[in-house]
Scaffold this motif. Structure first.
Motif, PDB file in Angstrom:
ATOM      1  N   HIS A 147       0.848  -1.195   0.000  1.00  0.00           N
ATOM      2  CA  HIS A 147       0.000   0.000   0.000  1.00  0.00           C
ATOM      3  C   HIS A 147       0.881   1.241   0.000  1.00  0.00           C
ATOM      4  O   HIS A 147       1.562   1.525   0.996  1.00  0.00           O
ATOM      5  N   GLY A 148       0.864   1.961  -1.128  1.00  0.00           N
ATOM      6  CA  GLY A 148       1.600   3.205  -1.208  1.00  0.00           C
ATOM      7  C   GLY A 148       0.643   4.379  -1.169  1.00  0.00           C
ATOM      8  O   GLY A 148       0.500   5.063  -0.164  1.00  0.00           O
ATOM      9  N   SER A 149      -0.066   4.597  -2.275  1.00  0.00           N
ATOM     10  CA  SER A 149      -1.012   5.711  -2.335  1.00  0.00           C
ATOM     11  C   SER A 149      -2.241   5.483  -1.455  1.00  0.00           C
ATOM     12  O   SER A 149      -2.804   6.427  -0.905  1.00  0.00           O
ATOM     13  N   ASP A 150      -2.663   4.239  -1.300  1.00  0.00           N
ATOM     14  CA  ASP A 150      -3.880   3.930  -0.534  1.00  0.00           C
ATOM     15  C   ASP A 150      -3.544   3.799   0.946  1.00  0.00           C
ATOM     16  O   ASP A 150      -3.608   2.717   1.545  1.00  0.00           O
ATOM     17  N   VAL A 151      -3.215   4.937   1.556  1.00  0.00           N
ATOM     18  CA  VAL A 151      -2.761   4.939   2.948  1.00  0.00           C
ATOM     19  C   VAL A 151      -3.873   4.519   3.895  1.00  0.00           C
ATOM     20  O   VAL A 151      -3.617   3.917   4.953  1.00  0.00           O
ATOM     21  N   GLN A 152      -5.099   4.802   3.543  1.00  0.00           N
ATOM     22  CA  GLN A 152      -6.216   4.516   4.448  1.00  0.00           C
ATOM     23  C   GLN A 152      -6.355   3.016   4.721  1.00  0.00           C
ATOM     24  O   GLN A 152      -6.940   2.625   5.726  1.00  0.00           O
ATOM     25  N   HIS A 153      -5.799   2.187   3.833  1.00  0.00           N
ATOM     26  CA  HIS A 153      -5.933   0.746   4.008  1.00  0.00           C
ATOM     27  C   HIS A 153      -4.601   0.060   4.327  1.00  0.00           C
ATOM     28  O   HIS A 153      -4.385  -1.101   3.984  1.00  0.00           O
ATOM     29  N   LEU A 154      -3.703   0.784   4.984  1.00  0.00           N
ATOM     30  CA  LEU A 154      -2.484   0.158   5.494  1.00  0.00           C
ATOM     31  C   LEU A 154      -2.848  -1.036   6.363  1.00  0.00           C
ATOM     32  O   LEU A 154      -3.901  -1.069   7.003  1.00  0.00           O
ATOM     33  N   PHE A 422       7.124  10.014  -4.935  1.00  0.00           N
ATOM     34  CA  PHE A 422       7.055  10.087  -3.469  1.00  0.00           C
ATOM     35  C   PHE A 422       6.361  11.363  -3.009  1.00  0.00           C
ATOM     36  O   PHE A 422       6.189  12.291  -3.764  1.00  0.00           O
ATOM     37  N   GLU A 423       5.892  11.317  -1.752  1.00  0.00           N
ATOM     38  CA  GLU A 423       4.960  12.328  -1.230  1.00  0.00           C
ATOM     39  C   GLU A 423       3.698  12.396  -2.095  1.00  0.00           C
ATOM     40  O   GLU A 423       3.103  13.457  -2.269  1.00  0.00           O
TER      41      GLU A 423
END
Length: 630
Positions: A147-154, A422-423
Motif C-alpha cells: 500500500h503506497g497511495s492507498d494509505v487509508q488501508h495500510l 514520493f509524497e
C-alpha cells in the motif's frame, strides 16, 4: 555583435538586483542566510555508497549546528515558529546535494513534522529538542510494500493491551512491511509508524505512534527487523530501509494523540467524528512535505537550466556560410526551443510555489486548509513532472558532456526521478485536485438536478456571450495579422480560464451518469478527462501567480522582461494543448500557427536575456562545479 556575443551584464546591475529581489520574495532574508549556510558545505565528490551516507549524515549535523532545523519548530522548544520559512530553507537545499536535502526533509520535515503536527505538548517537550539537534534521528514509516497511495488501508496494526498499558505494533503479512523508509537502513533510532489502531475490540482507522527501532548502540530493538533497500537509481546518500514489526510493545503515551486518544481502560475518544474525516484531517496536517517536494524539484530544475544555458552560451557548433564563424548553440532556434519555454515555466512555477508557501504559512481555517491541500497536490505533480522533463532536456542539450557525472546533470536526473512518485504519486494527486474541482462545481450547481443544471447553463451562457464579445476585438486583430494580439494578457488568461471551465463542466456531465452500481466503471472510463481537468486548473493557477508577480514588480525594465517570459509561458502551454483549443473552436488553424510563430519569436527575443534569467536564481557557484561551464 551576434546574440552569442552579448555580454551577460548588458542589462545592468539594477535589473539583476530587481529580478533577484522579486524571486527571493517574502522570505528574502531567510533565503539568503540559507544560501550562506549551504555555501559553507562542500560537495561530496565521487564516493561509494557507505561513504556517501556517512558524508550526508555529517553534513546533516552541520545543518543542525547552523540552525537550519530551528526555523519551522515552535519557539517554546527552541525553534523560530516560521512554517513558511522552513519550506523556503528546504528549497534552498535543492541547489546542493539532493540526498542531503531529502535526508533533511525526512528528519525535520517528515519525522519531526509528524511529531509536531500529530502529537501533543508532552510529545513536543520530550522529543522536539532532540529531533532538532539531531540527537534523535528518526523515520517516517507510512508506505507499505502493498500500500503506497492507498494509505487509508495500510495493514500494520497497533492493538491496545489494557493489562500492560501498551500498544502492540505488528506486521501481519509481507505486504504490510514498511518500505522505502528514509533513515531506516542506517541512522534512524525511532520511527513514526502509521498503523490501524485497535482498542476495545474496535478498529479506529490509521493513527501514528512513536516506535523505537534501534537502541543507543545502533542495534535493532527486539521484534524490529530492519533491512536495507539497497542501491537505487539515485539519492544513494539516503539510507532507505524496510521495517517489519513482530508484536513490538510501545507505551500508550507513544500514541501521537492530537486527533485520537486511548484511555487506560482502552476507551477511544476523538474530537473528530468519523474515521474517514479523521484520517484526512491527520493527513492534511502533513501537507508541508508535499509543498517542500515541489520546491525542492524547482530548485533542481533551476540548477539544471543554469548549467545547460551557461554551456549553450559558450558551446559552438557548425559554421555560418556567410561569415565562416562557428555558431553559438543557443543562437539556434531549435536549442532555444529546448530550453527557453522550460525556463519560462520554471519562473511561473516559482511564483506559484511562493504563493503556495504563503498560503501554508497563513492558513487559518478548515476551508483554507482544504484549498491548500488541493493546490499543494496539483503543484507538486506539475512541478515534479516539469523537473523530470526539463532536466532530461538539459542533459540532451549538453550532448555527451551532459552524460558525464562530473557535469552534474546525470546526477540531477537520477536523484529527482523519484520525486514524481514520493509524497504522493502524481497521477493520484491530480485525481485529488479534480475531486476538489468537482466538489466546487457541485456546490455551485447544487445536486445537478435538471433545474440546477438549467440555472447553471443559463448563467454560463450569459458569461460566454460577454466573454466572446470582449474577445472579438482581439480575434479581429489576429485575423487581420496583428502580431501583438496573442500577447494580450487578458486574452491569454481567458484561454486558460475557458479551457478549465469547459473541461470541468464536461467531466461533471460525464460523471452524472454514475450510479452506485456502475460508479467505479464510469469514473475509470473518465480518468483521462479527470487528469486533463486537474492539469487545466493547475495551469490557470500558475499563470495567475506569474501575472501577479509581474504586476508587483517595481522596476520597469525588469517588468518588461518578465512580461515576455510570462508570454512565453502562456503561449507555450496553449501550444502544447493546441489540439484541444482547435477541437473546441478556441483557435482556428491560422491562429494555431500564429501561436507557434509567437513562441518562436519570444524565444528569439529572450535569447539575449537567458543568462541573466538563470543567474537570478542564485545557485551558489560552489555547487555549480560542472567543468563544461568553467
Amino acid at each position: 555583435m551576434t546574440n552569442g556575443d552579448t555580454p551577460s551584464g548588458v542589462l545592468g546591475k539594477g535589473m539583476a538586483d530587481a529580478l533577484r529581489d522579486l524571486l527571493d520574495g517574502r522570505w528574502a532574508a531567510l533565503r539568503r542566510t540559507s544560501l550562506e549556510l549551504l555555501g559553507k558545505l562542500e560537495p561530496p565528490g565521487e564516493l561509494d555508497r557507505e561513504a556517501y551516507r556517512a558524508w550526508v549524515l555529517e553534513q546533516l549535523h552541520a545543518l543542525a549546528d547552523g540552525g537550519h532545523p530551528l526555523i519551522g519548530f515552535p519557539t517554546e522548544y527552541g525553534g523560530k515558529d516560521d512554517i513558511g520559512g522552513s519550506v523556503v530553507a528546504f528549497e534552498v537545499l535543492g541547489f546542493g546535494d539532493l540526498s542531503l536535502m531529502v535526508k533533511a526533509g525526512v528528519q525535520w520535515g517528515l519525522f519531526g513534522g509528524a511529531v509536531q503536527a500529530l502529537g501533543t505538548e508532552r510529545h513536543h517537550a520530550e522529543h522536539l529538542p532532540a529531533i532538532m539537534s539531531l540527537d534523535l534521528p528518526g523515520c517516517f514509516a507510512m508506505t507499505e510494500t502493498g500500500h503506497g497511495s492507498d494509505v487509508q488501508h495500510l495493514r500494520t496494526t497497533a492493538t491496545f493491551d489494557p493489562e500492560t498499558d501498551e500498544f502492540v505494533v505488528h506486521t501481519p503479512d509481507p505486504s504490510a512491511r514498511k518500505d522505502y523508509i528514509g533513515n531506516a537502513a542506517r541512522d534512524g533510532r525511532m520511527a513514526v509508524v502509521f498503523a490501524q489502531l485497535v482498542s476495545g475490540g474496535d478498529e479506529h482507522g490509521v493513527h501514528a505512534l512513536l516506535v523505537q527501532i534501534r537502541d543507543a548502540d545502533g542495534n535493532p530493538v527486539p521484534g524490529v527487523r530492519i533491512e536495507d533497500c539497497g542501491p537505487k537509481a539515485g539519492l544513494n546518500g539516503v539510507d532507505n530501509g524496510r521495517l517489519t514489526f513482530d508484536h513490538v510493545r510501545v507505551p500508550r503515551a507513544n500514541l501521537l494523540d492530537r486527533y485520537g486518544k486511548v484511555a487506560a481502560d482502552g476507551t477511544y475518544d476523538s474530537p473528530i467524528e468519523g474515521e474517514s474525516r479523521r484520517f484526512f484531517t491527520m493527513l492534511g496536517t502533513l501537507v508541508r512535505g508535499r509543498i517542500s517536494v515541489a520546491g525542492g524539484a524547482g530548485s533542481a530544475t533551476k540548477k539544471a537550466l543554469t548549467i545547460a544555458i551557461r554551456y549553450a552560451e559558450r558551446r559552438r557548433q557548425f559554421t555560418r556560410p556567410d561569415t565562416g564563424e562557428e555558431v553559438v548553440v543557443l543562437d539556434y532556434l531549435a536549442h532555444q526551443r529546448r530550453l527557453l519555454p522550460a525556463l519560462a515555466t520554471t519562473y511561473a512555477l516559482h511564483f506559484a510555489q511562493e504563493e503556495l508557501v504563503s498560503a501554508l504559512h497563513d492558513v487559518s481555517d478548515d476551508r483554507a486548509q482544504r484549498e491548500l491541500e488541493s493546490r499543494a497536490a496539483g503543484l507538486k505533480a506539475v512541478a515534479t513532472w516539469h523537473a523530470t522533463a526539463t532536466i532530461q532536456a538539459c542533459r540532451e542539450a549538453c550532448g555527451g558532456a551532459g552524460y558525464l557525472s562530473e557535469n552534474l546533470l546525470a546526477g540531477l536526473k537520477a536523484d529527482t526521478d523519484v520525486f514524481t512518485t514520493f509524497e504522493g504519486d502524481n497521477t493520484v494527486l491530480l485525481q485529488l485536485v479534480a475531486k476538489g474541482l468537482l466538489t466546487s462545481y457541485r456546490d455551485h450547481v447544487g445536486d445537478l438536478d435538471p433545474w440546477g443544471m438549467a440555472r447553471f447553463v443559463a448563467d454560463q451562457a450569459v458569461g460566454v456571450v460577454i466573454e466572446r464579445t470582449a474577445a472579438r476585438a482581439i480575434i479581429d486583430r489576429l485575423v487581420s495579422g496583428s502580431s501583438d494580439a496573442l500577447l494580450d494578457r487578458g486574452w491569454q488568461v481567458r484561454q486558460f480560464e475557458d479551457r478549465e471551465r469547459h473541461v470541468v463542466e464536461g467531466l461533471a456531465r460525464r460523471l452524472r451518469r454514475a450510479t452506485p452500481e456502475n460508479a467505479f466503471d464510469v469514473f475509470n472510463a473518465a480518468q483521462d478527462h479527470v487528469l486533463h481537468a486537474a492539469r487545466a486548473h493547475v495551469d490557470r493557477v500558475v499563470l495567475e501567480a506569474f501575472v501577479a508577480a509581474v504586476d508587483r514588480c517595481g522596476d520597469t525594465a525588469t517588468k518588461e522582461l518578465l512580461d515576455r517570459v510570462c508570454d512565453l509561458y502562456a503561449l507555450s502551454v496553449i501550444e502544447a494543448d493546441r489540439a484541444w483549443f482547435l477541437e473546441h473552436g478556441r483557435l482556428t488553424p491560422q491562429r494555431a500557427k500564429a501561436v507557434t510563430q509567437a513562441v518562436n519569436d519570444l524565444c528569439g527575443a529572450l535569447r539575449p536575456d537567458a543568462r541573466r534569467l538563470v543567474d537570478a536564481f542564485g545557485v551558489p557557484e560552489s555547487w555549480l562545479g560542472a567543468p563544461i561551464i568553467g
